[in-house]
Write an enzyme that holds these catalytic residues in place. Structure first.
Site, mmCIF file in Angstrom:
data_model
loop_
_atom_site.group_PDB
_atom_site.id
_atom_site.type_symbol
_atom_site.label_atom_id
_atom_site.label_comp_id
_atom_site.label_asym_id
_atom_site.label_seq_id
_atom_site.Cartn_x
_atom_site.Cartn_y
_atom_site.Cartn_z
ATOM 1 N N HIS A 239 0.801 -1.225 0.000
ATOM 2 C CA HIS A 239 0.000 0.000 0.000
ATOM 3 C C HIS A 239 0.839 1.283 0.000
ATOM 4 O O HIS A 239 0.840 2.045 -0.965
ATOM 5 C CB HIS A 239 -0.911 0.031 1.238
ATOM 6 C CG HIS A 239 -1.853 -1.114 1.371
ATOM 7 N ND1 HIS A 239 -2.904 -1.354 0.513
ATOM 8 C CD2 HIS A 239 -1.912 -2.109 2.291
ATOM 9 C CE1 HIS A 239 -3.577 -2.431 0.904
ATOM 10 N NE2 HIS A 239 -2.999 -2.912 1.976
HETATM 11 O O1 RIB Z 1 -5.194 0.333 4.298
HETATM 12 C C1 RIB Z 1 -3.790 0.324 4.238
HETATM 13 C C2 RIB Z 1 -3.217 1.407 5.090
HETATM 14 O O2 RIB Z 1 -3.518 1.187 6.450
HETATM 15 C C3 RIB Z 1 -1.680 1.448 5.052
HETATM 16 O O3 RIB Z 1 -1.250 2.755 5.319
HETATM 17 C C4 RIB Z 1 -1.286 0.537 6.157
HETATM 18 O O4 RIB Z 1 0.007 0.849 6.683
HETATM 19 C C5 RIB Z 1 -2.334 0.866 7.171
HETATM 20 O O5 RIB Z 1 -1.887 2.013 7.897
#
Ligand code: RIB
Ligand code: CA
Length: 310
Positions: A239
């Site tokens: 992500h």
């Molecule tokens: O949904 C993914 C996000 O939420 C990313 O930033 C992961 O690190 C969590 O913080």
């Protein structure tokens, strides 16, 4: 090469935050003015410790500030199943230095107030620190170039059926950023799902170099459980590094201007980002959403940059 882009990186390390932070610190296109920690994936004490350790691992002197241990309303919901109880999948790092004095939102405002050039705010955590900074001194938004976030989803969430984790953990904060008057650009779950860190891609990353940072990044990512519930098969979406890669190589992405509205209610859809992808309403476009990524080029960039670190 043009002058590096000044950024403040707000994070909650967090396994994917770890790779994002290392990527940012390894990239000469970016000048990381400060790293700010928020609670989120794990509690603030651990996210701060992890941010300090990762910054030290990269050999960076960027100041690291402690920030919000809770959202504007309520409490953070952590994600130890994904990130481990320590936030880094159990991968132990030498401890970093001490945090810079003061709190994140004050530091963000001080940096914006004295900035010689507009600063890009990068958020890969619940957006509490960024929102506190802009809400308490709104005129500083004029010193913000843009706000780039890993947050939100067109459709199904990952924290609830309706909401992505960062958006759910502080929906009011995300609403404040969307209303700030500055360009907001979102890497949503649908974008990051295209950047699946499969075992094969992690193996290719390992082969990119021999430094400790690269090895550590691969060990951390290899600790993340596969996310079969989203039908991705082996591995997990990477992500947060997508938001950093967008700053470095926007040519690897396509984007779409949209209206994005927040569900701030108490019900089951709280934290949902209502993204009007097809302009089915007359709502004004208040954000740019990243739609596609060249995943192979993204992972090649990640390996090339992490290999530069010690
Ligand atoms: O949904 C993914 C996000 O939420 C990313 O930033 C992961 O690190 C969590 O913080
Ligand atoms: Ca994060």
């Amino acid at each position: 090469m043009p002058a590096p882009t000044p950024i403040i990186l707000d994070c909650d390390p967090g396994t994917d935050d770890a790779l994002a932070l290392l990527l940012a610190l390894a990239s000469p296109e970016l000048d990381v003015l400060a790293v700010t920690a928020a609670g989120g994936n794990v509690g603030l004490e651990l996210t701060l410790r992890n941010a300090l350790a990762l910054t030290a691992l990269a050999g960076s002197r960027a100041p690291v500030y402690s920030g919000a241990d809770r959202p504007l309303l309520g409490a953070f919901v952590n994600a130890p199943r994904v990130h481990g109880v320590d936030g880094l999948g159990g991968i132990a790092l030498p401890s970093g230095g001490s945090p810079a004095p003061g709190i994140a939102s004050d530091a963000i405002r001080a940096i914006l107030r004295s900035a010689q050039r507009p600063v890009t705010l990068v958020g890969i955590a619940p957006a509490t620190n960024l929102a506190l900074a802009l809400a308490s001194e709104p005129k500083l938004a004029g010193n913000v170039e843009r706000i780039v976030l890993m947050s939100g989803a067109w459709g199904e969430g990952n924290a609830t059926p309706a909401a992505e984790f960062n958006a759910l953990n502080d929906p009011e904060a995300l609403e404040i950023l969307l209303a700030s008057g500055r360009p907001v650009e979102l890497a949503t779950l649908e974008l990051t799902a295209q950047a699946q860190a499969t075992p094969e891609r992690i193996a290719a990353l390992r082969a990119a170099g021999t430094g400790r940072s690269l090895k550590t990044a691969c060990d951390i990512q290899a600790s993340v459980p596969s996310s079969p519930r989203r039908g991705h098969g082996a591995g997990a979406p990477l992500h947060d590094p997508c938001a950093i890669a967008y700053l470095i190589r926007p040519d690897l992405f396509t984007t779409r201007a949209c209206s994005v509205r927040m569900d701030l209610g108490p019900g089951p859809s709280r934290g949902r980002t209502v993204i009007d992808r097809w302009d089915s309403t007359s709502a004004p476009h208040n954000a740019t959403v990243l739609e596609t990524i060249n995943a192979d080029a993204f992972f090649a960039l990640l390996g090339e940059r992490l290999a530069r670190l010690p």
